[in-house]
Design a protein around this motif. Structure first.
Motif, PDB file in Angstrom:
ATOM      1  N   GLN A   1       5.297   9.326 -12.986  1.00  0.00           N
ATOM      2  CA  GLN A   1       4.099   8.499 -12.862  1.00  0.00           C
ATOM      3  C   GLN A   1       3.638   7.990 -14.227  1.00  0.00           C
ATOM      4  OE1 GLN A   1       3.453   7.810  -9.581  1.00  0.00           O
ATOM      5  NE2 GLN A   1       5.268   9.104  -9.549  1.00  0.00           N
ATOM      6  N   VAL A   2       3.847   8.776 -15.270  1.00  0.00           N
ATOM      7  CA  VAL A   2       3.504   8.325 -16.614  1.00  0.00           C
ATOM      8  C   VAL A   2       4.422   7.167 -17.036  1.00  0.00           C
ATOM      9  CG1 VAL A   2       3.353   8.993 -19.041  1.00  0.00           C
ATOM     10  CG2 VAL A   2       2.580  10.569 -17.263  1.00  0.00           C
ATOM     11  N   VAL A   3       5.708   7.248 -16.662  1.00  0.00           N
ATOM     12  CA  VAL A   3       6.645   6.152 -16.929  1.00  0.00           C
ATOM     13  C   VAL A   3       6.158   4.869 -16.276  1.00  0.00           C
ATOM     14  CG1 VAL A   3       8.970   5.279 -16.477  1.00  0.00           C
ATOM     15  CG2 VAL A   3       8.661   7.629 -17.267  1.00  0.00           C
ATOM     16  N   LEU A   4       5.684   4.974 -15.045  1.00  0.00           N
ATOM     17  CA  LEU A   4       5.152   3.805 -14.351  1.00  0.00           C
ATOM     18  C   LEU A   4       3.943   3.241 -15.086  1.00  0.00           C
ATOM     19  CD1 LEU A   4       5.321   5.029 -10.635  1.00  0.00           C
ATOM     20  CD2 LEU A   4       6.742   3.288 -11.715  1.00  0.00           C
ATOM     21  N   SER A   5       3.085   4.115 -15.559  1.00  0.00           N
ATOM     22  CA  SER A   5       1.894   3.670 -16.281  1.00  0.00           C
ATOM     23  C   SER A   5       2.265   2.916 -17.554  1.00  0.00           C
ATOM     24  CB  SER A   5       1.014   4.883 -16.618  1.00  0.00           C
ATOM     25  OG  SER A   5      -0.195   4.482 -17.210  1.00  0.00           O
TER      26      SER A   5
ATOM     27  N   ALA B   1      10.385   9.826  -7.487  1.00  0.00           N
ATOM     28  CA  ALA B   1       9.285  10.496  -6.789  1.00  0.00           C
ATOM     29  C   ALA B   1       9.583  10.621  -5.299  1.00  0.00           C
ATOM     30  CB  ALA B   1       7.982   9.718  -7.011  1.00  0.00           C
ATOM     31  N   GLU B   2      10.193   9.572  -4.745  1.00  0.00           N
ATOM     32  CA  GLU B   2      10.534   9.598  -3.321  1.00  0.00           C
ATOM     33  C   GLU B   2      11.611  10.639  -3.035  1.00  0.00           C
ATOM     34  OE1 GLU B   2      13.438   7.366  -0.391  1.00  0.00           O
ATOM     35  OE2 GLU B   2      12.510   6.080  -1.908  1.00  0.00           O
ATOM     36  N   VAL B   3      12.639  10.692  -3.884  1.00  0.00           N
ATOM     37  CA  VAL B   3      13.724  11.663  -3.716  1.00  0.00           C
ATOM     38  C   VAL B   3      13.176  13.086  -3.733  1.00  0.00           C
ATOM     39  CG1 VAL B   3      15.735  12.686  -4.848  1.00  0.00           C
ATOM     40  CG2 VAL B   3      15.568  10.208  -4.637  1.00  0.00           C
ATOM     41  N   ILE B   4      12.388  13.380  -4.738  1.00  0.00           N
ATOM     42  CA  ILE B   4      11.845  14.730  -4.880  1.00  0.00           C
ATOM     43  C   ILE B   4      10.893  15.041  -3.730  1.00  0.00           C
ATOM     44  CG2 ILE B   4      10.403  16.215  -6.317  1.00  0.00           C
ATOM     45  CD1 ILE B   4      11.519  14.726  -8.755  1.00  0.00           C
ATOM     46  N   GLY B   5      10.017  14.084  -3.406  1.00  0.00           N
ATOM     47  CA  GLY B   5       9.059  14.309  -2.320  1.00  0.00           C
ATOM     48  C   GLY B   5       9.744  14.555  -0.991  1.00  0.00           C
ATOM     49  N   SER B   6      10.753  13.752  -0.658  1.00  0.00           N
ATOM     50  CA  SER B   6      11.466  13.926   0.609  1.00  0.00           C
ATOM     51  C   SER B   6      12.225  15.262   0.632  1.00  0.00           C
ATOM     52  CB  SER B   6      12.446  12.774   0.830  1.00  0.00           C
ATOM     53  OG  SER B   6      11.765  11.544   0.968  1.00  0.00           O
TER      54      SER B   6
ATOM     55  N   ALA C   1       0.819  -1.214   0.000  1.00  0.00           N
ATOM     56  CA  ALA C   1       0.000   0.000   0.000  1.00  0.00           C
ATOM     57  C   ALA C   1       0.850   1.260   0.000  1.00  0.00           C
ATOM     58  CB  ALA C   1      -0.933   0.001   1.206  1.00  0.00           C
ATOM     59  N   VAL C   2       2.079   1.157   0.531  1.00  0.00           N
ATOM     60  CA  VAL C   2       2.997   2.298   0.539  1.00  0.00           C
ATOM     61  C   VAL C   2       3.167   2.879  -0.862  1.00  0.00           C
ATOM     62  CG1 VAL C   2       5.440   2.897   0.777  1.00  0.00           C
ATOM     63  CG2 VAL C   2       4.288   1.675   2.609  1.00  0.00           C
ATOM     64  N   GLY C   3       3.309   1.988  -1.838  1.00  0.00           N
ATOM     65  CA  GLY C   3       3.516   2.432  -3.212  1.00  0.00           C
ATOM     66  C   GLY C   3       2.316   3.139  -3.808  1.00  0.00           C
ATOM     67  N   TYR C   4       1.160   2.996  -3.152  1.00  0.00           N
ATOM     68  CA  TYR C   4      -0.055   3.607  -3.669  1.00  0.00           C
ATOM     69  C   TYR C   4      -0.320   4.979  -3.048  1.00  0.00           C
ATOM     70  CZ  TYR C   4      -0.958  -0.931  -5.731  1.00  0.00           C
ATOM     71  OH  TYR C   4      -0.853  -2.087  -6.478  1.00  0.00           O
ATOM     72  N   MET C   5       0.599   5.421  -2.190  1.00  0.00           N
ATOM     73  CA  MET C   5       0.430   6.748  -1.582  1.00  0.00           C
ATOM     74  C   MET C   5       1.762   7.474  -1.483  1.00  0.00           C
ATOM     75  SD  MET C   5      -0.292   5.468   2.339  1.00  0.00           S
ATOM     76  CE  MET C   5      -1.359   4.102   1.933  1.00  0.00           C
ATOM     77  N   ASP C   6       2.666   7.227  -2.441  1.00  0.00           N
ATOM     78  CA  ASP C   6       3.969   7.882  -2.421  1.00  0.00           C
ATOM     79  C   ASP C   6       3.839   9.308  -2.964  1.00  0.00           C
ATOM     80  OD1 ASP C   6       3.750   7.603  -5.157  1.00  0.00           O
ATOM     81  OD2 ASP C   6       5.749   6.785  -5.432  1.00  0.00           O
ATOM     82  N   PRO C   7       4.919  10.105  -2.897  1.00  0.00           N
ATOM     83  CA  PRO C   7       4.824  11.505  -3.348  1.00  0.00           C
ATOM     84  C   PRO C   7       4.352  11.673  -4.789  1.00  0.00           C
ATOM     85  CG  PRO C   7       6.801  11.207  -2.037  1.00  0.00           C
ATOM     86  CD  PRO C   7       6.210   9.837  -2.228  1.00  0.00           C
ATOM     87  N   GLY C   8       4.576  10.675  -5.633  1.00  0.00           N
ATOM     88  CA  GLY C   8       4.083  10.765  -7.000  1.00  0.00           C
ATOM     89  C   GLY C   8       2.564  10.831  -7.053  1.00  0.00           C
TER      90      GLY C   8
END
Length: 454
Positions: free
Chosen positions: A391-395, A137-142, A55-62
């Motif tokens: 996030q588009v890359v992930l998609s 996303a994590e780097v930028i968010g943190s 679930a962590v991956g579903y609420m990350d900074p991205g």
């Protein structure tokens, strides 16, 4: 023997580079005990944990970037995308857990067995790109959270985030259950913050329920479709499928048909519960964006902008600070799961194991470099665009994980009596087809026009 303790590992396992065993994530496999002859709740709490890590991956900074952008630009309309993505995620994560429990292989191992070495290397590269996008996303968010809370410049914040390698190593030495417990506490923190802020925003309840009803304009409006695909990529994350199929095997369920059937049942409950929490959080973020910004005629696509405007628009002085605290918790949570997923896909696809330290350094550097360069050249606006693009890359990577997963779990030769039934198989293939069609459309548009939707 505690397989999580580095001191007790054989010398060969402490080398930087070694051959992979056939056991998925060997350090934690079959290490978490399950009480026998216990009631439902005791067994549920024993099995609970893998769902939280997923679930962590579903609420990350991205997710934050795409949901805030979606809410501030289009109001409550894209709540239907959050709902659909969450339902698809619940189905796919349940299938991933079932694959690991029944076959004793994670998705990467099963894919390598079915496709051969060359295709496995290709898929491994694609999956690594998805993990790097997640780490980005994590780097930028943190870094943004550190900037908002302590005034640390973004560039220095990006450098500081490389030090979370030490945090992860400390947690790994304490055991897998400790990692799960810390993740659950951080998720609870994020949950409480956003429920509070959503209530403070005083959203239009009728509009919220209306937003969960799918609308045709989501696919006919190019700008809306791009953000919707970002939400899809941020919600149904490909590396989570590999992660779940592996970490579910950390439980000491009986490796016979009855034991596997019980494990599948509890894994399903764990997944649905944890992803429901993630769904509520993602909905709350988008609702917050709609109520706080769209309702005031403001379009916010960057996390920093949301931080600066939250307290003034909500009229709650502490709102912005709580937002940044939750963002930091989200970034640190993603550190743990990204590293585990990277280890799983490397061992599964190319049968190569490296030290978790080296694994984390490589992944983090590959994410830090583009984040550092973009921040240096374009500042905070550039990091906002980079978050959306990650996030588009992930998609775009999703079909390469989803198609094998649905195919394997529907195969009676692999799954026996656990193979997907007709109804589940049909729903899974429809969801897969939808993901593929939307991604082909997105990729074609970018190739033809040379840019993304705006």
């Amino acid at each position: 023997m505690d397989t999580n303790t580095e001191i007790e590992q054989p010398a060969a396992k402490r080398s930087w580079l070694r051959s992979s065993s056939s056991i998925s994530l060997e350090e934690v496999n079959n290490t978490v005990s399950i009480p026998q002859n216990a009631g439902f709740w005791r067994k549920f709490f024993a099995f609970a944990g893998p769902g939280a890590l997923v679930a962590v991956g579903y609420m990350d900074p991205g997710n934050w970037a795409t949901s805030i952008a979606g809410g501030s630009r289009f109001g409550y309309t894209l709540l239907s995308v959050v709902l659909l993505s969450s339902l698809v995620a619940m189905l796919l994560q349940t299938l991933a857990a079932k694959l690991g429990i029944v076959t004793g292989k994670d998705l990467a191992q099963a894919t390598r067995d079915a496709t051969g070495k060359k295709m496995a290397v290709f898929l491994w590269i694609l999956t690594e790109l998805a993990i790097i996008a997640t780490d980005l996303a994590e780097v930028i968010g943190s870094a943004i959270a550190l900037n908002l809370l302590f005034g640390i410049p973004l560039l220095w914040g990006i450098v500081i985030t490389t030090l979370d390698v030490l945090l992860l190593l400390l947690l790994q030495k304490k055991g897998f259950r400790i990692i799960e417990s810390i993740v659950i506490v951080l998720i609870a923190t994020i949950f409480v913050v956003f429920i509070f802020e959503m209530i403070a925003a005083r959203p239009d309840v009728a509009a919220i329920f209306g937003g969960y009803v799918p609308k045709l304009e989501v696919v006919t409006n190019s700008g809306m479709l791009f953000v919707a695909l970002g939400i899809l990529g941020a919600t149904v994350m490909p590396h989570n499928l590999y992660l779940h199929s592996s970490i579910i095997q950390s439980r000491q369920y009986k490796r016979d048909e009855a034991g596997r059937r019980e494990a599948v049942r509890f894994a399903r409950w764990d997944s649905v519960f944890s992803l429901t929490i993630a769904f509520i959080i993602n909905s709350a973020i988008l609702i917050l964006g709609a109520a706080a910004f769209y309702g005031h005629g403001l379009q916010v696509s960057e996390i920093e902008g949301a931080y600066e405007l939250l307290s003034p628009t909500l009229g709650v002085g502490i709102a912005s600070t709580l937002f940044a605290v939750a963002l930091l918790a989200s970034g640190q949570n993603s550190t743990i799961t990204g590293t585990l997923a990277g280890q799983i896909v490397m061992e599964g696809f190319v049968q190569l194991r490296i030290s978790p330290v080296l694994r984390r350094i490589i992944t983090r550097l590959l994410a830090v470099i583009p984040a550092f360069v973009v921040t240096w050249l374009y500042g905070s606006s550039g990091t906002g665009d980079l978050l959306l693009w990650s996030q588009v890359v992930l998609s775009l990577q999703l079909p390469f994980a989803v198609i094998p997963l649905v195919k394997f779990t529907s195969d009676r030769n692999k799954m026996g009596s656990f193979a997907n039934g007709a109804v589940v198989k049909s729903i899974a293939w429809v969801a897969t087809g939808l993901i593929v069609v939307l991604n082909v459309f997105l990729l074609g548009y970018i190739i033809i026009t040379g840019h993304a939707f705006g």
